[in-house]
Design an enzyme around this catalytic site. Structure first.
Site, PDB file in Angstrom:
ATOM      1  N   LYS A 168       0.838  -1.049  -0.162  1.00 35.84           N
ATOM      2  CA  LYS A 168       0.072   0.090   0.031  1.00 35.84           C
ATOM      3  C   LYS A 168       0.866   1.324   0.008  1.00 35.84           C
ATOM      4  CE  LYS A 168      -3.199   2.835   2.824  1.00 35.84           C
ATOM      5  NZ  LYS A 168      -4.088   2.736   4.151  1.00 35.84           N
ATOM      6  N   ASP A 221      -2.792  10.407   3.309  1.00 39.30           N
ATOM      7  CA  ASP A 221      -3.861   9.916   3.390  1.00 39.30           C
ATOM      8  C   ASP A 221      -4.528  11.241   4.504  1.00 39.30           C
ATOM      9  OD1 ASP A 221      -6.427   8.760   3.997  1.00 39.30           O
ATOM     10  OD2 ASP A 221      -5.655   6.994   5.183  1.00 39.30           O
ATOM     11  N   LYS A 248      -9.964  13.066   7.969  1.00 40.13           N
ATOM     12  CA  LYS A 248      -9.753  13.025   9.337  1.00 40.13           C
ATOM     13  C   LYS A 248      -9.310  14.136  10.335  1.00 40.13           C
ATOM     14  CE  LYS A 248      -6.569   9.181   7.915  1.00 40.13           C
ATOM     15  NZ  LYS A 248      -7.363   7.865   8.627  1.00 40.13           N
ATOM     16  N   ASP A 304       1.547   6.437   5.534  1.00 42.00           N
ATOM     17  CA  ASP A 304       0.662   5.739   4.830  1.00 42.00           C
ATOM     18  C   ASP A 304       1.286   4.620   3.891  1.00 42.00           C
ATOM     19  OD1 ASP A 304      -1.788   4.393   5.603  1.00 42.00           O
ATOM     20  OD2 ASP A 304      -3.106   5.836   4.249  1.00 42.00           O
ATOM     21  N   ASP A 347     -12.165   7.417   3.568  1.00 42.03           N
ATOM     22  CA  ASP A 347     -11.009   7.183   4.403  1.00 42.03           C
ATOM     23  C   ASP A 347     -10.658   5.543   4.107  1.00 42.03           C
ATOM     24  OD1 ASP A 347      -8.861   7.645   5.960  1.00 42.03           O
ATOM     25  OD2 ASP A 347      -9.863   8.076   7.876  1.00 42.03           O
ATOM     26  N   GLU A 377      -9.401   3.859   1.862  1.00 41.83           N
ATOM     27  CA  GLU A 377      -8.777   4.052   0.542  1.00 41.83           C
ATOM     28  C   GLU A 377      -7.784   2.954   0.526  1.00 41.83           C
ATOM     29  OE1 GLU A 377      -7.537   5.604   3.124  1.00 41.83           O
ATOM     30  OE2 GLU A 377      -5.640   5.028   2.628  1.00 41.83           O
ATOM     31  N   ARG A 413      -7.656  -0.349   0.757  1.00 43.23           N
ATOM     32  CA  ARG A 413      -8.158  -1.435   0.292  1.00 43.23           C
ATOM     33  C   ARG A 413      -8.510  -1.362  -1.363  1.00 43.23           C
ATOM     34  NH1 ARG A 413     -12.789  -1.642   4.894  1.00 43.23           N
ATOM     35  NH2 ARG A 413     -11.016  -0.417   6.080  1.00 43.23           N
TER      36      ARG A 413
HETATM   37  N1  BES Z   1      -4.255   4.581   6.850  1.00 47.54           N
HETATM   38  C1  BES Z   1      -5.319   4.463   7.533  1.00 47.54           C
HETATM   39  C2  BES Z   1      -5.136   3.455   8.535  1.00 47.54           C
HETATM   40  C3  BES Z   1      -4.327   3.970   9.705  1.00 47.54           C
HETATM   41  C4  BES Z   1      -5.048   4.864  10.932  1.00 47.54           C
HETATM   42  C5  BES Z   1      -3.117   3.485  10.032  1.00 47.54           C
HETATM   43  C6  BES Z   1      -4.267   5.239  11.888  1.00 47.54           C
HETATM   44  C7  BES Z   1      -2.499   3.888  11.178  1.00 47.54           C
HETATM   45  C8  BES Z   1      -3.020   4.810  12.208  1.00 47.54           C
HETATM   46  C9  BES Z   1      -6.553   3.859   6.767  1.00 47.54           C
HETATM   47  O1  BES Z   1      -6.542   4.342   5.171  1.00 47.54           O
HETATM   48  C10 BES Z   1      -7.872   4.494   7.200  1.00 47.54           C
HETATM   49  O2  BES Z   1      -7.966   5.447   7.335  1.00 47.54           O
HETATM   50  N2  BES Z   1      -8.617   3.338   7.933  1.00 47.54           N
HETATM   51  C11 BES Z   1      -9.961   3.789   8.508  1.00 47.54           C
HETATM   52  C12 BES Z   1     -10.975   2.743   7.767  1.00 47.54           C
HETATM   53  C13 BES Z   1     -12.355   3.163   8.464  1.00 47.54           C
HETATM   54  C14 BES Z   1     -12.746   4.560   7.669  1.00 47.54           C
HETATM   55  C15 BES Z   1     -13.410   1.828   7.992  1.00 47.54           C
HETATM   56  C16 BES Z   1      -9.652   3.596   9.966  1.00 47.54           C
HETATM   57  O3  BES Z   1      -8.739   2.720  10.437  1.00 47.54           O
HETATM   58  O4  BES Z   1     -10.460   4.509  10.785  1.00 47.54           O
HETATM   59 ZN    ZN Z   2      -4.827   4.848   4.702  1.00 50.77          ZN
HETATM   60 MN    MN Z   3      -7.600   6.200   5.227  1.00 49.40          MN
END
Ligand code: BES
Ligand code: ZN
Ligand code: MN
Length: 505
Positions: A269, A274, A281, A292, A351, A353, A355
């Site tokens: 990834k 992000d 966020k 990210d 967010d 993204e 996947r």
């Molecule tokens: N890059 C983030 C995941 C992340 C968040 C990694 C904090 C490390 C620390 C990912 O793209 C994301 O934002 N995931 C969301 C998914 C949700 C919207 C279902 C998350 O984990 O909040």
């Molecule tokens: Zn992300």
């Molecule tokens: Mn994200």
């Protein structure tokens, strides 16, 4: 890091610093005992008087010692013998090399193979030693106007007392040094800010690695036009709100004699920043979303180790790279996109993204008829809640592959933990409007993220490593960790010589 392996009496070693481990209980280990004999019982006296306490990772420098050819002596505590394990050795190594990297010494001799662990051989110990030394001299100074002076340490002499083990120690040290270089590359790519480390910058990294590879690594960069004609609608959707164009980066390492031998595929990834997109966020700590792309960074780091170690197998690395921004052109909640595989996805949260970029790379991987596919991603905050920063989350559609990865993680001491990927969770991704939704609600967030990916990885043995908790440290020590380059490199080395039996069509 340069290295050599020596079997001489440690008291006679001419070095800027001689490094000797000690347990908190029991007899002196081999090197320490020989030094003690040569130095009027210097070490035993320090211990008896309580001037040095060999607690785990306690380090003491002795500027000069009688009877020794070394200019300095460094004592390193290993703690209690019955508590000593792989993690403890790594703590001791990191403490020692951390201190050595701050000294004006360019070469040291170390006796860590004395610190024996059940089921771990000299090669493993030497590997850990060189990996630690290589990680210890890493500094991220690229963005400082006046960088602090770089550590001088550039050479490690591994002392062993069994001459029959020289080749084993050399083989392990070679892996440790290459692995450390891979880890450090992953840290640099992770630490670089989003305004420098863009999808195009990552693509140029692939070219750089190819240039270092003696022709074993070739690259192909798919730009937005190529992705468009391919039909990679999910990957393109994530980047459509960004001024930085998206890229699918392909690196092919051919190490097997047969160029058609089924490759092992790594998929990283590579979200270079992000923001969350329209589902933006919160501001606090958002700078950390430059990390990210640490899945991609670990893929680059692993390929660096691979081209140095030249295992006889084929590896293909895919990096799905985009920047996730809010914009007039950005994807919105409710938008439906068509993926490379043909499945349609309702984007309920922009967010989620990671996947989306990964699903197109996983579909792209099919064309290589891979022996295995492992994706690596900072995918979910939920994984940080589940496992913290010690273990990466492991999900797989193939139990043999899962065990191989767990083993590799244990061996490299870069561990993962097996999480469920049961069909029961799939229903959380149902959509009223498309084939599936890109989020599955709050319960089991890292599992439903993996379930989403699994829909695009049905035709080969596949595993997913969620490294959201392990890829970087926050707070005062903020910085990329270089994980899981150790796990991935070991996984690939263990596949060497393992012939994939393909069934006749
Ligand atoms: N890059 C983030 C995941 C992340 C968040 C990694 C904090 C490390 C620390 C990912 O793209 C994301 O934002 N995931 C969301 C998914 C949700 C919207 C279902 C998350 O984990 O909040
Ligand atoms: Zn992300
Ligand atoms: Mn994200």
């Amino acid at each position: 890091m340069e290295f050599s392996v020596l079997t001489v009496n440690p008291a006679k070693v001419e070095t800027a610093c001689l490094v000797v481990p000690l347990f908190a209980d029991g007899d002196l280990l081999s090197a320490a005992a020989q030094l003690d004999d040569a130095s009027e019982r210097l070490i035993a006296q320090l211990l008896e008087r309580g001037d040095f306490s060999p607690e785990l990772a306690n380090v003491q420098l002795i500027p000069f010692a009688p009877g020794l050819a070394a200019e300095r002596l460094m004592l390193v505590g290993l703690g209690k013998r019955d508590k000593f394990n792989e993690g403890a050795l790594r703590k001791a190594l990191d403490a020692a090399f951390g201190a050595l990297a701050k000294l004006p010494v360019d070469s040291v001799a170390v006796a860590f193979t004395d610190a024996d662990i059940d089921d771990r051989d000299v090669a493993w110990n030497a590997q850990m030693t060189l990996e630690s030394a290589t990680r210890a001299v890493y500094r991220f100074t690229q963005c400082k106007s006046t960088p602090a002076e770089a550590p001088q340490l550039a050479q490690v002499e591994v002392l062993i007392d069994d001459a029959g083990q020289v080749d084993a120690a050399k083989a392990g040290a070679r892996i440790g040094a290459a692995l450390g270089d891979g880890v450090n590359l992953a840290r640099t790519l992770g630490n670089l800010p989003g305004n420098i480390c863009t999808p195009s910058y990552l693509a140029s990294q692939a070219e750089t690695l190819a240039g270092e590879s003696d022709g074993t690594l070739t690259t192909e960069i798919l730009d937005e036009a190529a992705l468009e004609s391919l039909g990679a609608g999910a990957l393109l959707a994530v980047g459509q709100g960004s001024a930085e164009p998206s890229r699918l980066i392909v690196m092919k390492y051919q190490g097997a004699d047969d160029p058609d031998e089924a490759p092992h595929v790594l998929v990283g990834k590579g979200i270079t920043f992000d923001t969350g997109g329209i589902s933006i966020k919160p501001g606090a700590g958002m700078d950390e979303m430059k990390f990210d792309m640490c899945g991609a960074a670990s893929v680059f780091g692993t390929m660096k180790s691979v081209i140095a170690l030249k295992p006889k197998l084929n590896v293909i690395a895919l990096v799905a790279s985009a920047e996730n921004m809010p914009d007039g052109r950005a994807i919105k909640p409710g938008d439906i996109v068509t993926t490379l595989k043909g499945l349609t996805v309702e984007i309920l949260n922009t967010d989620a993204e990671g996947r989306l970029v990964l699903c197109d790379a996983l579909a792209y991987a099919e064309r290589f008829q891979p022996a295995s596919v492992v994706d690596i991603a900072t995918l979910t905050g939920a994984c940080v809640i589940a496992l913290g920063d010690h273990a990466s989350g492991l999900f797989s559609n193939d139990d043999d592959l899962a065990l191989d990865l767990l083993d590799a993680g244990e061996n490299a001491w870069d561990r993962a933990w097996h999480m469920p990927l049961w069909d029961d969770y799939q229903a959380q991704l149902d959509s009223n409007f498309a084939d599936l939704a890109n989020i599955g609600g709050r319960p089991a967030g890292s599992i439903t993220a993996a379930c989403f990916l699994s829909r695009f990885a049905e035709s080969y043995p596949w595993a997913h490593l969620d490294i959201a908790g392990t890829a970087w440290d926050s707070g005062k020590q903020k910085g990329a960790s270089g994980r899981p380059v150790g796990l991935l490199t070991r996984y690939l080395l263990d596949r060497e010589g393992e012939r994939v039996v393909t069934s006749e069509a």
